[in-house]
Design a protein around this motif. Structure first.
Motif, mmCIF file in Angstrom:
data_model
loop_
_atom_site.group_PDB
_atom_site.id
_atom_site.type_symbol
_atom_site.label_atom_id
_atom_site.label_comp_id
_atom_site.label_asym_id
_atom_site.label_seq_id
_atom_site.Cartn_x
_atom_site.Cartn_y
_atom_site.Cartn_z
ATOM 1 N N LEU A 1 2.556 -1.605 7.676
ATOM 2 C CA LEU A 1 2.890 -0.185 7.786
ATOM 3 C C LEU A 1 2.166 0.494 8.947
ATOM 4 O O LEU A 1 2.588 1.561 9.393
ATOM 5 N N ALA A 2 1.072 -0.099 9.432
ATOM 6 C CA ALA A 2 0.275 0.548 10.490
ATOM 7 C C ALA A 2 -0.311 -0.460 11.473
ATOM 8 O O ALA A 2 -1.319 -0.181 12.111
ATOM 9 N N ASN A 3 0.289 -1.638 11.564
ATOM 10 C CA ASN A 3 -0.114 -2.636 12.568
ATOM 11 C C ASN A 3 -1.557 -3.103 12.425
ATOM 12 O O ASN A 3 -2.193 -3.478 13.408
ATOM 13 N N GLY A 4 -2.092 -3.079 11.220
ATOM 14 C CA GLY A 4 -3.445 -3.587 11.007
ATOM 15 C C GLY A 4 -3.467 -5.102 11.011
ATOM 16 O O GLY A 4 -2.464 -5.764 11.319
ATOM 17 N N THR A 5 -4.622 -5.683 10.665
ATOM 18 C CA THR A 5 -4.699 -7.139 10.603
ATOM 19 C C THR A 5 -5.071 -7.648 9.213
ATOM 20 O O THR A 5 -4.647 -8.715 8.816
ATOM 21 N N HIS A 6 -5.879 -6.929 8.447
ATOM 22 C CA HIS A 6 -6.003 -7.140 7.003
ATOM 23 C C HIS A 6 -6.608 -5.884 6.392
ATOM 24 O O HIS A 6 -7.186 -5.043 7.086
ATOM 25 N N LEU A 7 -6.467 -5.732 5.071
ATOM 26 C CA LEU A 7 -6.750 -4.454 4.433
ATOM 27 C C LEU A 7 -8.215 -4.016 4.470
ATOM 28 O O LEU A 7 -8.487 -2.812 4.562
ATOM 29 N N PRO A 8 -9.200 -4.931 4.414
ATOM 30 C CA PRO A 8 -10.592 -4.451 4.452
ATOM 31 C C PRO A 8 -10.982 -3.755 5.752
ATOM 32 O O PRO A 8 -11.945 -2.986 5.773
ATOM 33 N N ASP A 9 -10.265 -4.025 6.843
ATOM 34 C CA ASP A 9 -10.555 -3.369 8.123
ATOM 35 C C ASP A 9 -9.856 -2.013 8.161
ATOM 36 O O ASP A 9 -8.641 -1.938 8.377
ATOM 37 N N ILE A 10 -10.622 -0.948 7.945
ATOM 38 C CA ILE A 10 -10.061 0.406 7.914
ATOM 39 C C ILE A 10 -10.348 1.095 9.249
ATOM 40 O O ILE A 10 -11.496 1.171 9.685
ATOM 41 N N THR A 11 -9.289 1.593 9.876
ATOM 42 C CA THR A 11 -9.377 2.235 11.183
ATOM 43 C C THR A 11 -9.327 3.749 11.021
ATOM 44 O O THR A 11 -8.544 4.269 10.220
ATOM 45 N N PRO B 1 -14.111 -9.011 19.023
ATOM 46 C CA PRO B 1 -12.814 -9.056 19.704
ATOM 47 C C PRO B 1 -11.610 -8.942 18.774
ATOM 48 O O PRO B 1 -10.603 -8.332 19.128
ATOM 49 N N LEU B 2 -11.675 -9.539 17.585
ATOM 50 C CA LEU B 2 -10.542 -9.500 16.676
ATOM 51 C C LEU B 2 -10.171 -8.077 16.273
ATOM 52 O O LEU B 2 -9.010 -7.778 15.984
ATOM 53 N N HIS B 3 -11.149 -7.179 16.255
ATOM 54 C CA HIS B 3 -10.880 -5.810 15.831
ATOM 55 C C HIS B 3 -9.951 -5.059 16.784
ATOM 56 O O HIS B 3 -9.398 -4.024 16.419
ATOM 57 N N LEU B 4 -9.799 -5.591 18.009
ATOM 58 C CA LEU B 4 -8.842 -4.962 18.923
ATOM 59 C C LEU B 4 -7.455 -4.931 18.302
ATOM 60 O O LEU B 4 -6.682 -3.994 18.525
ATOM 61 N N GLY B 5 -7.110 -5.944 17.486
ATOM 62 C CA GLY B 5 -5.803 -5.975 16.854
ATOM 63 C C GLY B 5 -5.543 -4.752 16.002
ATOM 64 O O GLY B 5 -4.494 -4.106 16.115
ATOM 65 N N PRO C 1 -1.169 -11.541 11.089
ATOM 66 C CA PRO C 1 -0.239 -10.546 11.636
ATOM 67 C C PRO C 1 -0.214 -10.608 13.161
ATOM 68 O O PRO C 1 -1.195 -10.991 13.804
ATOM 69 N N LEU C 2 0.908 -10.222 13.745
ATOM 70 C CA LEU C 2 1.104 -10.378 15.177
ATOM 71 C C LEU C 2 0.037 -9.653 15.987
ATOM 72 O O LEU C 2 -0.381 -10.134 17.045
ATOM 73 N N ASN C 3 -0.419 -8.488 15.512
ATOM 74 C CA ASN C 3 -1.441 -7.767 16.274
ATOM 75 C C ASN C 3 -2.749 -8.541 16.354
ATOM 76 O O ASN C 3 -3.467 -8.458 17.357
ATOM 77 N N ALA C 4 -3.067 -9.300 15.319
ATOM 78 C CA ALA C 4 -4.265 -10.134 15.364
ATOM 79 C C ALA C 4 -4.072 -11.300 16.324
ATOM 80 O O ALA C 4 -5.011 -11.705 17.029
ATOM 81 N N VAL C 5 -2.858 -11.852 16.385
ATOM 82 C CA VAL C 5 -2.574 -12.909 17.352
ATOM 83 C C VAL C 5 -2.774 -12.386 18.769
ATOM 84 O O VAL C 5 -3.364 -13.053 19.629
ATOM 85 N N CYS D 1 -7.181 -17.166 12.813
ATOM 86 C CA CYS D 1 -7.402 -16.620 14.158
ATOM 87 C C CYS D 1 -8.334 -17.508 14.973
ATOM 88 O O CYS D 1 -8.114 -17.723 16.177
ATOM 89 N N GLN D 2 -9.368 -18.031 14.340
ATOM 90 C CA GLN D 2 -10.278 -18.925 15.061
ATOM 91 C C GLN D 2 -9.552 -20.190 15.521
ATOM 92 O O GLN D 2 -9.797 -20.714 16.616
ATOM 93 N N LYS D 3 -8.643 -20.679 14.682
ATOM 94 C CA LYS D 3 -7.860 -21.861 15.065
ATOM 95 C C LYS D 3 -6.887 -21.520 16.196
ATOM 96 O O LYS D 3 -6.613 -22.367 17.064
ATOM 97 N N VAL D 4 -6.335 -20.307 16.183
ATOM 98 C CA VAL D 4 -5.464 -19.866 17.280
ATOM 99 C C VAL D 4 -6.231 -19.916 18.599
ATOM 100 O O VAL D 4 -5.750 -20.459 19.601
ATOM 101 N N CYS D 5 -7.439 -19.367 18.595
ATOM 102 C CA CYS D 5 -8.262 -19.404 19.815
ATOM 103 C C CYS D 5 -8.603 -20.831 20.202
ATOM 104 O O CYS D 5 -8.553 -21.206 21.387
#
Length: 581
Positions: A111-121, A76-80, A300-304, A355-359
């Protein structure tokens, strides 16, 4: 389909002609089959253990306007990052300027609304009759993208410039031709260039499979029918979610979870969620959450947004299809400059723990809204990541072994919590011991459940994981990001006890054993040195005095609880009676 699901939400007129529930179900499953085939291609064809074994990846389809049409059943987090990258593309490049055969790549949170750098879209357009109609997208978590620490996710990173290569939205394929120079540039900025380049090629090929299958869907139905079906699915999701919200009791409900620290020690950090219900509109306000972290715990806001959409879907309608219709009934307020909406260039590499704490905070706020049958005690609400790195034995370069670990989930009204699972927005598989020892110069000393880690109750919380790994060669580097070692804890409900906290121990069981901080980085291990992490347990549901004797006896037989802990939680007389029964 229930009658209420055909009706409009409050304030909206009925859709002309209504919905055909059978046709919609068939079409939605067809969309999901496309995403599942894409995900299978990505997993089976990748080279890194992080994707091919742990399945740390996701896929999605978007329409021409950038609206989510379908997300695969992965993380689910990858939706961000998927939705964020798509919105970055729509905002930056006119659709008319995109050519058939183009593919775009990005990862940057700012720069591209990602959530952290290791996740490459990677995003690829789907053309029909010379016009962009859809986009196929996928994301892969790469074990390393450079930066100061192997794995690129050190909790103590002070800015995003320490976390690896930053990719704004960029064409990696132009009219069908791969930009090999860009691919090489990305590769050489990481610790295992060959693996990075191979996995990126697989991501590009995965989207090509999605494009092909979407073409087949259009061929079978016709483009106009596909567009109409997409509108129906999104509208149906929108109405169904608004109807679910409209049934809730209006008012405000709040809950606070805590991080041990902001990645660099110091005071606990609150994650505060306030849920407001008014008619068929729901707002989640994070005012009161901690200030922007000094370390890499920022979200980042997109992950929230991804955390909020997951939570609302899970709490109100788990069977709801994941598409853009889900988003419109929910408002989100996260003040700029806080840990849940940082200002650049704040570090964000360890954002999944927060993110887990946010949920967890959202789930906690809903305890007052839902009937007891739907309430769940807190789970471990952490996703620790361990990273080992060193020289490769079979070829030149360095390996980076990264693994995120599960823990105990919270107990429910009618069942114990699950043991050793990811909760909330992460959902990766474990790396089997055989694969780990085959790929890397490491030895797994122990992989087990943590006794006594689940909170007691009428139903017990799930148990955490013990993972102990030993270095076999010199110059092995270890890093970890974790939490709930000192302050954060899984909280019980209706009298259930809290789950046990996590701990990290170097050289466990020896005279040199020592407990470490939850976010250490670049610890050098000599051959024979080991690291042991024990993840948190879930919390209990209901008073421990109401737990059945048979369940107590079963836990004792299975080694899930010790006799000492059982007597403390359930009473010595009941434990004796349980063992005698």
């Amino acid at each position: 389909m229930n009658t209420d699901e055909r009706e409009s939400p409050r304030g909206a007129g009925p859709r002309r002609g209504g919905f055909d529930p059978i046709a919609m179900e068939v079409f939605s499953n067809r969309l999901m089959s496309i995403t599942e085939d894409m995900n299978n291609t990505l997993v089976r064809s990748s080279f890194s253990t992080n994707i091919k074994e742990r399945r740390d990846c996701s896929v999605a389809l978007f329409d021409r306007r950038g609206r989510l049409v379908a997300q695969g059943t992965q993380i689910p987090l990858h939706l961000g990052s998927l939705d964020g990258g798509m919105q970055a593309l729509i905002a930056r490049i006119p659709v008319e300027a995109i050519a058939e055969g183009d593919a775009f790549i990005c990862n940057d949170p700012y720069l591209a609304n990602g959530t952290h750098l290791p996740d490459i879209t990677v995003i690829t357009p789907v053309f029909c009759n010379g016009r962009v109609e859809f986009f196929a997208a996928n994301i892969g978590h790469h074990a390393d993208v450079g930066g100061a620490v192997p794995g690129s996710i050190a909790g103590g990173a002070r800015s995003i410039f320490e976390e690896g290569i930053r990719l704004p939205l960029t064409r990696i394929c132009k009219a069908g031709r791969l930009d090999t120079e860009l691919l090489e540039l990305i590769g050489v900025n990481t610790r295992d260039p060959e693996e990075r380049k191979l996995d990126l090629r697989v991501q590009i090929a995965t989207n090509a499979c999605g494009v092909k299958e979407t073409h087949e869907l259009i061929r079978q139905m016709g483009i106009d029918a596909v567009h109409a079906a997409v509108e129906d699915v999104i509208e149906y999701t929108r109405r169904r979610m608004r109807n679910r919200i409209a049934r809730l009791q209006p008012g405000e409900y709040a809950f606070t979870e805590y991080l041990d620290d902001d990645g660099m020690g110091g005071e606990p950090v609150p994650i505060h969620a306030r849920v407001r219900i008014e008619n068929d509109q729901l707002e989640i306000d994070f005012t009161g959450s901690g200030a922007q972290a000094r370390g890499a715990m920022n979200v980042p806001l997109n992950a929230v947004r991804a955390c909020v959409y997951y939570s609302i879907k899970a709490l109100l309608d788990p069977e709801l299809w994941p598409n853009a219709g889900l988003f419109e009934a929910v408002r989100i307020h996260a003040p700029l400059g806080t840990i849940v909406n940082p200002k650049p260039p704040a570090a964000v590499g360890a954002r999944s723990i927060t993110c887990q704490k946010v949920c967890g905070a959202i789930f906690g706020a809903f305890r007052e809204l839902l009937p007891p049958q739907q309430v769940m005690a807190s789970g471990n609400d952490v996703v620790p990541a361990i990273v080992f790195s060193g020289e490769l034995a079979r070829r030149q370069g360095d390996y980076v072994y990264l693994e995120t670990l599960g823990g105990g989930s919270g107990a429910r009204y009618d069942a114990d919590g699950m043991d050793a699972v990811h909760v909330h927005v992460t959902n990766t598989s474990n790396l089997p011991v055989e694969a780990l020892e085959n790929e890397y110069p490491l030895r797994v000393d122990e992989y087990a459940l943590v006794e006594d880690s689940g909170g007691a109750g009428r139903h017990r919380g799930g148990l955490g994981i013990a993972r102990q790994i030993r270095a076999l060669v010199p110059n092995t580097i270890f890093s970890v990001r974790s939490d709930s070692h000192t302050v954060g804890v899984a909280t019980g409900v209706f009298g259930g006890r809290d789950g046990r906290r996590a701990r990290l121990i170097q050289n466990y069981g020896t005279a040199q054993a020592k407990t470490l901080f939850s976010k250490v980085a670049r610890v050098e291990l000599a051959p024979g040195d080991s690291m042991r992490i024990e993840t948190p347990g879930g919390a209990g549901f209901g008073p421990p005095a109401e737990r059945g004797l048979e369940a107590i006896a079963r836990d004792l037989r299975d080694g899930r609880i010790s006799r000492e802990a059982a007597e403390a939680d359930y009473g010595s007389e009941r434990v004796s009676a349980a063992l005698a029964s």
